[in-house]
Structure formats: structure tokens, C-alpha cells
Design a protein around this motif. Structure first.
Motif, PDB file in Angstrom:
ATOM      1  N   ALA A  13       0.842  -1.191   0.000  1.00  7.95           N
ATOM      2  CA  ALA A  13       0.000   0.000   0.000  1.00  7.95           C
ATOM      3  C   ALA A  13       0.873   1.234   0.000  1.00  7.95           C
ATOM      4  CB  ALA A  13      -0.913  -0.017   1.223  1.00  7.95           C
ATOM      5  N   ALA A  14       0.533   2.171  -0.875  1.00  8.00           N
ATOM      6  CA  ALA A  14       1.321   3.401  -0.978  1.00  8.00           C
ATOM      7  C   ALA A  14       1.317   4.159   0.342  1.00  8.00           C
ATOM      8  CB  ALA A  14       0.778   4.264  -2.103  1.00  8.00           C
ATOM      9  N   ALA A  15       0.207   4.090   1.057  1.00  5.10           N
ATOM     10  CA  ALA A  15       0.138   4.788   2.345  1.00  5.10           C
ATOM     11  C   ALA A  15       1.163   4.233   3.327  1.00  5.10           C
ATOM     12  CB  ALA A  15      -1.267   4.672   2.927  1.00  5.10           C
ATOM     13  N   ALA A  16       1.358   2.907   3.314  1.00  4.80           N
ATOM     14  CA  ALA A  16       2.333   2.294   4.214  1.00  4.80           C
ATOM     15  C   ALA A  16       3.752   2.692   3.820  1.00  4.80           C
ATOM     16  CB  ALA A  16       2.184   0.781   4.201  1.00  4.80           C
ATOM     17  N   LEU A  17       4.027   2.747   2.525  1.00  4.52           N
ATOM     18  CA  LEU A  17       5.347   3.159   2.058  1.00  4.52           C
ATOM     19  C   LEU A  17       5.633   4.612   2.440  1.00  4.52           C
ATOM     20  CD1 LEU A  17       5.318   1.513  -1.481  1.00  4.52           C
ATOM     21  CD2 LEU A  17       6.873   0.926   0.394  1.00  4.52           C
ATOM     22  N   THR A  18       4.616   5.438   2.316  1.00  4.28           N
ATOM     23  CA  THR A  18       4.783   6.846   2.668  1.00  4.28           C
ATOM     24  C   THR A  18       5.000   7.006   4.169  1.00  4.28           C
ATOM     25  OG1 THR A  18       3.393   7.481   0.795  1.00  4.28           O
ATOM     26  CG2 THR A  18       3.737   9.132   2.504  1.00  4.28           C
ATOM     27  N   ALA A  19       4.281   6.208   4.953  1.00  2.00           N
ATOM     28  CA  ALA A  19       4.466   6.263   6.405  1.00  2.00           C
ATOM     29  C   ALA A  19       5.877   5.846   6.788  1.00  2.00           C
ATOM     30  CB  ALA A  19       3.440   5.356   7.090  1.00  2.00           C
ATOM     31  N   ARG A  20       6.375   4.823   6.123  1.00  2.00           N
ATOM     32  CA  ARG A  20       7.743   4.388   6.397  1.00  2.00           C
ATOM     33  C   ARG A  20       8.740   5.476   5.972  1.00  2.00           C
ATOM     34  NH1 ARG A  20      11.609   2.839   9.395  1.00  2.00           N
ATOM     35  NH2 ARG A  20      13.297   1.704   8.364  1.00  2.00           N
ATOM     36  N   ALA A  21       8.473   6.138   4.845  1.00  3.70           N
ATOM     37  CA  ALA A  21       9.341   7.233   4.399  1.00  3.70           C
ATOM     38  C   ALA A  21       9.340   8.363   5.427  1.00  3.70           C
ATOM     39  CB  ALA A  21       8.891   7.738   3.032  1.00  3.70           C
ATOM     40  N   GLN A  22       8.194   8.571   6.061  1.00  4.74           N
ATOM     41  CA  GLN A  22       8.112   9.601   7.096  1.00  4.74           C
ATOM     42  C   GLN A  22       9.025   9.239   8.280  1.00  4.74           C
ATOM     43  OE1 GLN A  22       6.123  12.625   7.108  1.00  4.74           O
ATOM     44  NE2 GLN A  22       7.614  12.954   8.749  1.00  4.74           N
ATOM     45  N   GLU A  23       9.069   7.963   8.624  1.00  2.94           N
ATOM     46  CA  GLU A  23       9.886   7.521   9.753  1.00  2.94           C
ATOM     47  C   GLU A  23      11.373   7.763   9.499  1.00  2.94           C
ATOM     48  OE1 GLU A  23       8.922   3.442  10.263  1.00  2.94           O
ATOM     49  OE2 GLU A  23       6.914   3.813  11.072  1.00  2.94           O
ATOM     50  N   VAL A  24      11.783   7.661   8.239  1.00  3.74           N
ATOM     51  CA  VAL A  24      13.218   7.792   7.925  1.00  3.74           C
ATOM     52  C   VAL A  24      13.512   9.097   7.188  1.00  3.74           C
ATOM     53  CG1 VAL A  24      13.593   5.295   7.868  1.00  3.74           C
ATOM     54  CG2 VAL A  24      12.936   6.483   5.764  1.00  3.74           C
ATOM     55  N   SER A  25      12.580  10.040   7.255  1.00  5.77           N
ATOM     56  CA  SER A  25      12.733  11.265   6.469  1.00  5.77           C
ATOM     57  C   SER A  25      14.006  12.034   6.814  1.00  5.77           C
ATOM     58  CB  SER A  25      11.507  12.164   6.627  1.00  5.77           C
ATOM     59  OG  SER A  25      11.353  12.564   7.977  1.00  5.77           O
ATOM     60  N   SER A  26      14.401  12.005   8.098  1.00  8.89           N
ATOM     61  CA  SER A  26      15.616  12.734   8.475  1.00  8.89           C
ATOM     62  C   SER A  26      16.842  12.130   7.807  1.00  8.89           C
ATOM     63  CB  SER A  26      15.786  12.744   9.992  1.00  8.89           C
ATOM     64  OG  SER A  26      15.956  11.430  10.494  1.00  8.89           O
ATOM     65  N   ARG A  27      16.849  10.826   7.614  1.00 13.63           N
ATOM     66  CA  ARG A  27      17.974  10.170   6.943  1.00 13.63           C
ATOM     67  C   ARG A  27      17.984  10.506   5.449  1.00 13.63           C
ATOM     68  NH1 ARG A  27      17.733   3.970   8.254  1.00 13.63           N
ATOM     69  NH2 ARG A  27      19.758   4.042   7.184  1.00 13.63           N
ATOM     70  N   SER A  53       2.583   7.030 -22.625  1.00 17.83           N
ATOM     71  CA  SER A  53       2.767   7.559 -21.269  1.00 17.83           C
ATOM     72  C   SER A  53       1.460   7.718 -20.503  1.00 17.83           C
ATOM     73  CB  SER A  53       3.480   8.914 -21.338  1.00 17.83           C
ATOM     74  OG  SER A  53       4.760   8.791 -21.921  1.00 17.83           O
ATOM     75  N   ALA A  54       0.333   7.778 -21.205  1.00 18.75           N
ATOM     76  CA  ALA A  54      -0.951   7.999 -20.531  1.00 18.75           C
ATOM     77  C   ALA A  54      -1.256   6.937 -19.475  1.00 18.75           C
ATOM     78  CB  ALA A  54      -2.074   8.103 -21.564  1.00 18.75           C
ATOM     79  N   PRO A  55      -1.050   5.620 -19.754  1.00 17.32           N
ATOM     80  CA  PRO A  55      -1.304   4.628 -18.698  1.00 17.32           C
ATOM     81  C   PRO A  55      -0.379   4.786 -17.495  1.00 17.32           C
ATOM     82  CG  PRO A  55      -1.221   3.579 -20.866  1.00 17.32           C
ATOM     83  CD  PRO A  55      -0.712   4.979 -21.035  1.00 17.32           C
ATOM     84  N   LEU A  56       0.844   5.257 -17.732  1.00 20.20           N
ATOM     85  CA  LEU A  56       1.777   5.463 -16.627  1.00 20.20           C
ATOM     86  C   LEU A  56       1.313   6.606 -15.738  1.00 20.20           C
ATOM     87  CD1 LEU A  56       4.450   4.724 -15.254  1.00 20.20           C
ATOM     88  CD2 LEU A  56       5.626   6.205 -16.903  1.00 20.20           C
ATOM     89  N   LEU A  57       0.799   7.655 -16.342  1.00 23.37           N
ATOM     90  CA  LEU A  57       0.241   8.761 -15.560  1.00 23.37           C
ATOM     91  C   LEU A  57      -0.955   8.277 -14.748  1.00 23.37           C
ATOM     92  CD1 LEU A  57       0.018  11.740 -14.758  1.00 23.37           C
ATOM     93  CD2 LEU A  57      -1.292  12.115 -16.869  1.00 23.37           C
ATOM     94  N   ALA A  58      -1.803   7.467 -15.357  1.00 24.10           N
ATOM     95  CA  ALA A  58      -2.975   6.940 -14.639  1.00 24.10           C
ATOM     96  C   ALA A  58      -2.544   6.092 -13.452  1.00 24.10           C
ATOM     97  CB  ALA A  58      -3.846   6.128 -15.594  1.00 24.10           C
ATOM     98  N   LEU A  59      -1.495   5.289 -13.639  1.00 26.24           N
ATOM     99  CA  LEU A  59      -1.002   4.455 -12.540  1.00 26.24           C
ATOM    100  C   LEU A  59      -0.457   5.328 -11.405  1.00 26.24           C
ATOM    101  CD1 LEU A  59       1.080   1.228 -12.846  1.00 26.24           C
ATOM    102  CD2 LEU A  59       1.866   3.046 -11.343  1.00 26.24           C
ATOM    103  N   ALA A  60       0.302   6.352 -11.746  1.00 26.98           N
ATOM    104  CA  ALA A  60       0.842   7.242 -10.720  1.00 26.98           C
ATOM    105  C   ALA A  60      -0.275   7.914  -9.941  1.00 26.98           C
ATOM    106  CB  ALA A  60       1.757   8.282 -11.364  1.00 26.98           C
ATOM    107  N   ARG A  61      -1.350   8.256 -10.629  1.00 30.16           N
ATOM    108  CA  ARG A  61      -2.493   8.879  -9.948  1.00 30.16           C
ATOM    109  C   ARG A  61      -3.187   7.894  -9.007  1.00 30.16           C
ATOM    110  NH1 ARG A  61      -4.527  12.568 -15.104  1.00 30.16           N
ATOM    111  NH2 ARG A  61      -3.469  14.469 -14.401  1.00 30.16           N
ATOM    112  N   GLU A  62      -3.233   6.624  -9.384  1.00 32.40           N
ATOM    113  CA  GLU A  62      -3.798   5.611  -8.487  1.00 32.40           C
ATOM    114  C   GLU A  62      -2.961   5.530  -7.207  1.00 32.40           C
ATOM    115  OE1 GLU A  62      -4.021   1.874 -10.433  1.00 32.40           O
ATOM    116  OE2 GLU A  62      -5.387   2.564 -12.009  1.00 32.40           O
ATOM    117  N   VAL A  63      -1.649   5.540  -7.366  1.00 34.04           N
ATOM    118  CA  VAL A  63      -0.767   5.477  -6.208  1.00 34.04           C
ATOM    119  C   VAL A  63      -0.967   6.710  -5.327  1.00 34.04           C
ATOM    120  CG1 VAL A  63       1.647   5.460  -5.452  1.00 34.04           C
ATOM    121  CG2 VAL A  63       0.925   4.023  -7.378  1.00 34.04           C
ATOM    122  N   ALA A  64      -1.069   7.875  -5.943  1.00 36.12           N
ATOM    123  CA  ALA A  64      -1.277   9.110  -5.177  1.00 36.12           C
ATOM    124  C   ALA A  64      -2.581   9.051  -4.391  1.00 36.12           C
ATOM    125  CB  ALA A  64      -1.275  10.309  -6.126  1.00 36.12           C
ATOM    126  N   ARG A  65      -3.620   8.487  -4.987  1.00 36.89           N
ATOM    127  CA  ARG A  65      -4.900   8.356  -4.259  1.00 36.89           C
ATOM    128  C   ARG A  65      -4.739   7.424  -3.068  1.00 36.89           C
ATOM    129  NH1 ARG A  65      -7.142   8.766  -9.544  1.00 36.89           N
ATOM    130  NH2 ARG A  65      -7.088   6.504  -9.830  1.00 36.89           N
TER     131      ARG A  65
END
Length: 402
Positions: A8-22, A319-331
Motif C-alpha cells: 500500500a502506498a500509504a504504508a510506504l509513505t508512512a515508512r518514508a516519514q519515519e526515515v525522512s531525516s535520513r 505515457s498515458a497509462p503510466l500517468l494513470a497508474l501514478a495517480r492511483e498510487v497518489a490516491r
């Protein structure tokens, strides 16, 4: 479009938050090593540092190659084998592109304030090249690290670091085109446009215009001379009128040199002209109209080197499907949207798009001030942007299909 099971992108982002200082520490390490496009020793040291940082975070690559840049910085590719499955049993292949050179002359770092005052209540970090684009480099490395730690299937990932993007990718262009054609998709880690990805970019021309006149003594026989400086000045003024901002075409003479002495009618002068166009039709028009410019003194010869550096980039069908995929991840991250935009600047994404291949640009830093004193990033966006790239990688364990 097909997708493998992904963290889940949310879990990856949360983990990035934990190590953001690094992550920020790594960004600042890269910034503190100055890498002017014209400083070959600095570029070599900077690329060594970037490689060491990548290996420290990700381990030794499965394959690496360093391409000598000659008068430009070297280009380095580092490939990490994936764990996904696909038509070729090797899964998907993603190319992450980022340049390590900057526009800033060596020595600029001294006296540059790192922590900037904010007028919006948010911290800002500043430094030469921090926005364009050393933050994107560090975020890309950490994105793969976090995606790997999640245990999900992943594509093969190739990093391509080049040291000449700011001067036209003169040495690295063929490497970029070759490697991009072997990958399924390319993500360019250039900075965002205020959080938006960049799907359209102008084409660029770096023209050199030379005026050759006749030298003469400025006091004894000025009539025998034909001033290259005067003629080139006429040309520059006429060239500015060829611009058509309403059609996306801009023309800027940024360099002008000429003459040998103050009391000599100048026999030669040169000008460096930056041209931006949004279409091939405009490119052809500019070529024709510049060639048609006449100067008042027929004894002066004007020679134009029509050096079109990057073709215009648009959101192609691949590139259009790649943009759509990135938007799914952002959601999945909880974002309301992931906007895309057109910008006047060019990047190495232009080369990939011109080949008809899927590419997204502007996957890097959020901030402002590219090529300006005081360029900065918002460090509070580093986890979100790192999580976005990590999430997209997790969706590309199988090749993208539109």
C-alpha cells in the motif's frame, strides 16, 4: 494495464516519514559536494559520492557501467535485478533518470544559507542544486530501498545518473536513448512543478551565431571596417522579434562576445541564443525566419549553427497509462489528486518521449527557484514524494500495459 500485488502506498509513505531525516541527510550530502557542469574534477567526485550513497543504501548493483563523458561529466548506470514476473520471466524494467550536475559555479556553496526563512510557516532547505535536482536523486534511491524492504515483487530498476543535463546532455543522450529502449517505463526524477508531474515540455535549441566582419583602426580608418559587433547586435534584435509567446516560442540571447580591442572595429562576434518551442512546426518556422534575417552592412557574414538540442515533449499514448497508474498510487497515499502540467523547461524526458516510449517527468522535489539564487525544497514533502516513487515501482513488477 496490469499490476502485481503491491505494498500500500500509504504504508510506504508512512515508512518514508519515519526515515525522512535520513533521506534529508543524504540530500544534503549530495548538495555539499558541488558539481558544476563545467568542473570535471568536481563532477567526478560528485558521481563517486552518488555511487557510494546508492551502494550504501541498496547494496552492490547486479550490473554497472560508467560511460566516459569526455569534456562532460560521466554517465553511470546501476542496475538492480527485480523480483517480479512477466512475459520474459524477468518482470518489468524501470529506468530512473537523474542528473547530478548543476548550473552553479564551483564555490557558490560558500555563504549560501541552508535554512531559509519562510513566509508560509513551512521549513525550507536551500542549497545549490537542492531543487534541481539532488533531492530527486536521493528520493529515488530511498524509494527503491523502501519498496524492497516491503517484500513485494519489484521490477528490475536501472538508475542512470548523468553529469551534463544542464548543458544539453551532449554526451549522455545516446546512453539515455539506448537504456530507455531496453526498459518498460522511464521515471525522470526532476523536480515537480509545485507538486505536479510534467507531461509536456518545450523543445530547446542552443544556437551559436557568428558574425565575421572586417577589422580596421577605429580612429584612423573606421570606414574601412565592418563591425561584427554592430551587425550581430542588429541580428539579435531581429531574432527577438521571431519569438511568438502566444505559440509557446521564446528566444533569448544569453551570451554575447566580440572584438579584440576598444580601438579596433570588431572583426568577429558571437552570440549564444536559447530557443524554446512547443511544436515541430514552430521549430521549422524559427529556422526559416532566422536564416532570412539581413544586417545593414553586407560586408559582414552571419553564420548560424542551428543546434536543436531537445525535441518537444507531449503526453504520448504510451505515457498515458503510466500517468494513470501514478495517480492511483497518489490516491492510495491519501492525496486528492496528482496534477500534471506543461512547462517551458526541457529535460532528458524529452528524448524518451520522442522515441514514443512511456515516461513521466517531475517525480522529484517539491519546492521552487530552479537556476535561481536561493532555490529550495520543502523537506516536509520528502516522504510523500519518496513514497510516490516507491509505490509506482511496486506497481510495475509486471510490464505496464496500456
Amino acid at each position: 494495464m496490469t499490476a502485481s500485488p503491491a505494498p500500500a502506498a500509504a504504508a510506504l509513505t508512512a515508512r518514508a516519514q519515519e526515515v525522512s531525516s535520513r533521506i534529508v541527510d543524504d540530500i544534503l550530502k549530495l548538495v555539499r559536494q558541488e558539481t558544476s557542469s563545467y568542473d570535471l574534477p568536481g563532477l567526478a567526485t560528485g558521481l563517486d559520492l552518488l555511487r557510494e550513497l546508492t551502494v550504501e543504501r541498496l547494496g552492490r548493483p547486479d550490473h554497472e557501467h560508467r560511460y566516459p563523458g569526455g569534456e562532460c561529466g560521466d554517465t553511470l548506470t546501476l542496475t538492480y535485478a527485480g523480483t517480479g514476473t512477466g512475459a520474459d520471466a524477468g518482470g518489468g524494467h524501470v529506468l530512473l533518470v537523474g542528473h547530478y550536475d548543476t548550473v552553479w559555479p564551483t564555490g557558490t556553496l560558500a555563504g549560501w544559507e541552508q535554512l531559509m526563512p519562510s513566509d508560509d510557516g513551512r521549513d525550507r532547505l536551500s542549497g545549490p542544486g537542492i531543487f534541481d535536482m539532488k533531492t530527486g536523486l536521493a528520493q529515488g534511491i530511498w524509494a527503491l530501498k523502501l519498496a524492497r524492504e516491503s517484500g513485494a515483487p519489484l521490477p528490475t530498476v536501472t538508475f542512470l545518473f548523468n553529469g551534463d543535463e544542464e548543458i544539453g546532455s551532449l554526451s549522455s543522450r545516446p546512453v539515455i536513448e539506448e537504456v530507455a529502449q531496453k526498459a518498460d517505463v522511464t521515471l525522470v526524477l526532476e523536480p515537480t512543478a509545485h507538486g505536479a508531474v510534467k507531461t509536456s515540455r518545450k523543445g530547446t535549441g542552443i544556437f551559436q551565431v557568428t558574425a565575421t566582419g572586417v577589422e580596421a583602426h577605429a580612429g584612423l580608418a573606421p570606414q574601412d571596417g565592418a563591425s561584427a559587433i554592430t551587425a550581430l547586435s542588429e541580428f539579435v534584435v531581429a531574432a527577438a522579434k521571431v519569438a511568438a509567446p502566444d505559440r509557446g516560442t521564446t528566444i533569448n540571447t544569453g551570451l554575447f562576445r566580440g572584438g579584440s580591442a576598444i580601438n579596433v572595429v570588431a572583426g568577429q562576434a558571437t552570440a549564444g541564443v536559447d530557443i524554446r518551442v512547443s511544436s515541430e512546426a514552430e521549430q521549422a518556422r524559427v529556422d526559416e525566419e532566422l536564416d532570412a534575417i539581413k544586417v545593414s552592412d553586407p560586408r559582414v557574414r552571419i553564420d548560424i549553427d542551428h543546434a536543436w538540442n531537445r525535441p518537444p515533449m507531449t503526453l504520448n499514448a504510451a505515457s498515458a497509462p503510466l500517468l494513470a497508474l501514478a495517480r492511483e498510487v497518489a490516491r492510495e497515499q491519501g492525496r486528492d489528486s496528482l496534477p500534471d502540467t506543461a512547462v517551458g523547461g526541457a529535460s532528458d524526458a524529452n528524448f524518451v518521449a520522442a522515441l514514443g516510449l512511456p515516461v513521466l517527468c517531475g517525480m522529484g522535489a517539491v519546492g521552487d527557484g530552479a537556476h535561481a539564487q536561493g532555490e529550495f525544497i520543502y523537506p516536509d514533502t520528502v516522504p510523500t514524494q519518496t513514497g510516490l516513487v516507491a509505490g509506482v515501482l511496486g506497481r510495475l513488477a509486471k510490464p505496464l500495459r496500456g
